[in-house]
Design an enzyme around this catalytic site. Structure first.
Site, PDB file in Angstrom:
ATOM      1  N   ASP A  56     -11.451  17.061 -11.198  1.00  0.00           N
ATOM      2  CA  ASP A  56     -10.889  15.964 -11.201  1.00  0.00           C
ATOM      3  C   ASP A  56      -9.397  16.193 -11.464  1.00  0.00           C
ATOM      4  O   ASP A  56      -9.031  16.735 -12.520  1.00  0.00           O
ATOM      5  CB  ASP A  56     -11.439  15.117 -12.371  1.00  0.00           C
ATOM      6  CG  ASP A  56     -11.141  13.766 -12.717  1.00  0.00           C
ATOM      7  OD1 ASP A  56      -9.921  13.446 -11.938  1.00  0.00           O
ATOM      8  OD2 ASP A  56     -11.652  12.892 -13.470  1.00  0.00           O
ATOM      9  N   VAL A  57      -8.517  15.557 -10.621  1.00  0.00           N
ATOM     10  CA  VAL A  57      -7.250  15.685 -10.675  1.00  0.00           C
ATOM     11  C   VAL A  57      -6.572  15.118 -11.807  1.00  0.00           C
ATOM     12  O   VAL A  57      -5.335  15.735 -12.178  1.00  0.00           O
ATOM     13  CB  VAL A  57      -6.343  15.265  -9.230  1.00  0.00           C
ATOM     14  CG1 VAL A  57      -6.924  15.932  -8.190  1.00  0.00           C
ATOM     15  CG2 VAL A  57      -6.527  13.446  -9.338  1.00  0.00           C
ATOM     16  N   ALA A  76      -5.602  13.003  -3.111  1.00  0.00           N
ATOM     17  CA  ALA A  76      -6.631  12.547  -3.928  1.00  0.00           C
ATOM     18  C   ALA A  76      -6.223  11.283  -4.544  1.00  0.00           C
ATOM     19  O   ALA A  76      -5.207  11.078  -5.138  1.00  0.00           O
ATOM     20  CB  ALA A  76      -7.124  13.301  -5.069  1.00  0.00           C
ATOM     21  N   TYR A 161      -3.321  -1.372  -6.777  1.00  0.00           N
ATOM     22  CA  TYR A 161      -3.415  -0.220  -6.106  1.00  0.00           C
ATOM     23  C   TYR A 161      -1.914   0.163  -5.644  1.00  0.00           C
ATOM     24  O   TYR A 161      -1.222   1.118  -5.585  1.00  0.00           O
ATOM     25  CB  TYR A 161      -4.065  -0.311  -4.884  1.00  0.00           C
ATOM     26  CG  TYR A 161      -3.850   0.810  -3.942  1.00  0.00           C
ATOM     27  CD1 TYR A 161      -4.107   1.960  -4.053  1.00  0.00           C
ATOM     28  CD2 TYR A 161      -3.495   0.527  -2.597  1.00  0.00           C
ATOM     29  CE1 TYR A 161      -4.183   3.135  -3.153  1.00  0.00           C
ATOM     30  CE2 TYR A 161      -3.325   1.496  -1.667  1.00  0.00           C
ATOM     31  CZ  TYR A 161      -3.588   2.818  -1.941  1.00  0.00           C
ATOM     32  OH  TYR A 161      -3.465   3.676  -1.188  1.00  0.00           O
TER      33      TYR A 161
END
Length: 351
Positions: A56-57, A76, A161
């Site tokens: 997981d980044v 990602a 976003y």
């Protein structure tokens, strides 16, 4: 060089990896293999032409990475415009937190970072006070009043976003402001074989494909005059490879990635119908406006092309046909999935 690609097992990442390998590089993917993105995560990992680290980044321990990594392509991200409006913390954690870790890693190692941002940072397309003349790479629409987004335009995201992508750019700039090598790319609507066909939160063409295969009319939200700039994923991969070499220490390289040509959603639907190997279906307009959606988006590509970015190999119509024809036999999703996603959004709005 050994290039780490975050989100490397995903749609764009697979194309970037193959393009880099063709240029003589080795590649490693860091990817959670999230089920919303990958219908079959293990199969995606097997297709990647290098090692895949399931990490997981947004976790600090994920960035304990061998010294032989010499560059990072950070793809990602969580990408659902409407979904971001009610899963804010999840989007912030991944898109902003993950980008911060990527940039700090590159600053510490003194290696280049290519950060994939989004056209969503611009928000709604600007409107001119009087008609403008379109030119190559700068499409002002049939009226001449629709201004394509330029790299120096202010950020006015309408979706959460888009906000997280704008914040990701900022944290990367801060981390690498001491002389690091940073490229920020803002792609328009990316399409091509391999994009998620089962994710109802992204990708209007995946919805069109599902309805075409079911011999159903295509549902276009709004009046269909909205415009978008569609670019094939292979052309995005070429731009990323270029940016990895082109970014220099000191001043970040910021560039749009698009075709520079507008397409209305009515045209998009018709091009998809024309490319499908079935008898033509109709188009139905649906009075729906999803949170965070915009009416017009198109890249001004003049500055990017002048800087040396490769021009698209496929125009928008050819890219649409390539997706429909090459994805026709792929296992897709039931068209009802998109209707269910809309109902989910309505329930959230009513809460």
């Amino acid at each position: 060089m050994t290039i780490l690609i975050t989100g490397g097992a995903g749609f764009i990442g697979q194309y970037v990896a193959r393009a880099l390998v063709a240029r003589g590089h080795e590649v490693i993917a860091m990817d959670t293999l999230n089920a919303q993105v990958h219908a079959d995560g293990e199969a995606a990992a097997k297709r990647f032409p290098g090692a895949v680290w399931r990490r997981d980044v947004a976790l600090a321990e994920s960035w304990d990475i061998p010294a032989d990594v010499t560059g990072v392509v950070h793809l990602a991200a969580e990408t659902g415009t409407a979904q971001s409006m009610y899963q804010r913390e999840h989007y912030r954690r991944t898109n902003v937190g993950g980008s911060k870790y990527a940039a700090e890693f590159c600053e510490y190692r003194a290696i280049p970072l290519v950060l994939l941002s989004s056209r969503a940072v611009y928000g709604e397309g600007l409107v001119a006070s009087e008609p403008q003349v379109s030119s190559e790479g700068r499409d002002c629409g049939a009226s001449g009043l629709l201004l394509p987004s330029r790299e120096e335009d202010a950020h006015r995201p309408l979706s959460y976003y888009g906000e997280t992508k704008s914040q990701a750019e900022m944290v990367a700039r801060v981390a690498l402001e001491g002389g690091g090598r940073l490229a920020i790319l803002r792609p328009q609507n990316v399409i091509g074989l391999g994009q998620a066909l089962h994710n109802p939160y992204t990708g209007v063409l995946a919805a069109f494909l599902a309805r075409l295969k079911a011999h159903l009319p295509l549902s276009v939200y709004g009046d269909g005059t909205q415009t978008r700039d569609f670019i094939h994923v292979s052309d995005v991969a070429a731009a990323i490879c270029w940016a990895l070499d082109a970014c220099e220490a000191g001043t970040p390289l910021v560039a749009n990635v698009g075709s520079g040509v507008r397409m209305t959603l009515r045209e998009l639907a018709q091009y998809a119908i024309d490319a499908a190997p079935i008898e033509a279906v109709g188009v139905e307009l649906v009075d729906v406006h999803r949170p965070g959606d915009i009416d017009h988006a198109c890249a001004d590509m003049v500055a990017a092309w002048d800087a040396g970015m490769p021009r698209p190999r496929l125009d928008g119509r050819a890219a649409v046909a390539d997706f429909i024809q090459n994805s026709w036999l792929a296992q897709g999703a039931d068209p009802e999935l998109w209707e269910a996603a809309l109902r989910e959004l309505d329930q959230v709005k009513d809460q």
